[in-house]
Scaffold this motif. Sequence first.
Motif, PDB file in Angstrom:
ATOM      1  N   THR A 194       0.843  -1.193   0.000  1.00 48.00           N
ATOM      2  CA  THR A 194       0.000   0.000   0.000  1.00 48.00           C
ATOM      3  C   THR A 194       0.879   1.243   0.000  1.00 48.00           C
ATOM      4  O   THR A 194       1.889   1.314   0.710  1.00 48.00           O
ATOM      5  CB  THR A 194      -0.927   0.013   1.223  1.00 48.00           C
ATOM      6  N   CYS A 196       0.457   5.565   0.022  1.00 46.56           N
ATOM      7  CA  CYS A 196      -0.358   6.780   0.089  1.00 46.56           C
ATOM      8  C   CYS A 196       0.324   7.855  -0.747  1.00 46.56           C
ATOM      9  O   CYS A 196       1.474   8.215  -0.492  1.00 46.56           O
ATOM     10  CB  CYS A 196      -0.514   7.237   1.532  1.00 46.56           C
ATOM     11  N   ALA A 200      -4.970   9.878   2.930  1.00 44.55           N
ATOM     12  CA  ALA A 200      -5.663   8.657   3.347  1.00 44.55           C
ATOM     13  C   ALA A 200      -6.427   9.010   4.612  1.00 44.55           C
ATOM     14  O   ALA A 200      -5.847   9.128   5.692  1.00 44.55           O
ATOM     15  CB  ALA A 200      -4.682   7.515   3.588  1.00 44.55           C
ATOM     16  N   CYS A 205      -7.359   5.406   5.469  1.00 42.47           N
ATOM     17  CA  CYS A 205      -6.199   5.212   6.340  1.00 42.47           C
ATOM     18  C   CYS A 205      -6.163   3.779   6.861  1.00 42.47           C
ATOM     19  O   CYS A 205      -5.085   3.188   7.015  1.00 42.47           O
ATOM     20  CB  CYS A 205      -6.252   6.206   7.494  1.00 42.47           C
ATOM     21  N   LEU A 208      -4.727   1.738   4.145  1.00 46.88           N
ATOM     22  CA  LEU A 208      -3.277   1.961   4.063  1.00 46.88           C
ATOM     23  C   LEU A 208      -2.535   1.130   5.098  1.00 46.88           C
ATOM     24  O   LEU A 208      -1.497   0.521   4.800  1.00 46.88           O
ATOM     25  CB  LEU A 208      -2.980   3.446   4.252  1.00 46.88           C
ATOM     26  N   ARG A 216       4.208  -1.104   3.675  1.00 49.45           N
ATOM     27  CA  ARG A 216       3.273   0.024   3.748  1.00 49.45           C
ATOM     28  C   ARG A 216       4.068   1.321   3.647  1.00 49.45           C
ATOM     29  O   ARG A 216       4.971   1.558   4.451  1.00 49.45           O
ATOM     30  CB  ARG A 216       2.474  -0.037   5.047  1.00 49.45           C
ATOM     31  N   MET A 218       4.392   5.719   2.398  1.00 51.31           N
ATOM     32  CA  MET A 218       3.782   7.034   2.157  1.00 51.31           C
ATOM     33  C   MET A 218       4.784   7.900   1.418  1.00 51.31           C
ATOM     34  O   MET A 218       6.001   7.798   1.641  1.00 51.31           O
ATOM     35  CB  MET A 218       3.392   7.722   3.475  1.00 51.31           C
TER      36      MET A 218
END
Length: 325
Positions: A194, A196, A200, A205, A208, A216, A218
Amino acid sequence: MASCLQASMNSLLPRSSPPPSLSLNSSGRKNSKAFRVKAAAKIPMPPINPNDPFLSKLASVAAQSPERLIARPLNADTPPYLDIFDSPQLMSSPAQVERSVAYNEHRPRTPPPDLPSMLLDGRIVYIGMPLVPAVTELIVAELMYLQWLDPKEPIYIYINSTGTTRDDGETVGMESEGFAIYDSLMQLKNEVHTVCVGAAIGHACLLLSAGTKGKRFMMPHSKAMIQQPRVPSSGLMPASDVLIRAREVITNRDILVGLLAKHTGNSVETVANVMRRPYYMDALKAKEFGVIDKVLWRGQEKIIADVVPSDEFDKNAGIRSAERV
């Protein structure tokens, strides 16, 4: 044009009865002898479609009353030869255009697929809208298809969504939309990465944080936010119906708190406390809270790995620190 028309009509008429033809000399009188000589001559003509109604009509008119084709006014109001039709038609069939063999050979003959289909071919699922039923239907179908296609290859989910609400907090979808995608993720055999890429919020969120641990991510300037579910507009509902909806929202909040605590590694009390009001997190704060595992900054890991510790730098430079003196 008269000679071409006569040759075209000659090719359409039976060979046993050649069509009579007329030609005009300089004085404008008919000269049948000259026409017979010209009609008897074999003029090479390109192949003509015998099913063309325009040429067939001209040929029949030339066989029955050739004067309609020869003795025509010079300044006619209608285009040439179209007045012999009751309902004129310029074309019997649409024009067919063929692509040259040497031009754009590398381009596909069929229209290209839409962009989500091209991303799906790379095992990428993009959630770029609030979680409304149409979005949920597409995302769940894509996840099921990718698992059926290859249950061992990872699936990449890029998220830029405000969840089941808009950015101003207005509810746009039921909480079950987010739970539907979450449950589909939990049923997958594949690794789920995942990322972002914008925001999110709420259930987005949760999606995510529900990726495979260690996968995970971002982007540096993305935002994550968790908040309590909102009660949909009650309007003119009876008080008992409003109470039923409120209880359902509280149930969804407790489920959301429990799932976030499970995936972030925090206690239920900690998550419930920060969710009392909207809780915004940048990339570093989201990593600290446990929503993600890593911030995607191109080249960041390499730059940090190349940095020499200060003591090692001083030693290589021949500088002694004050503490060692």
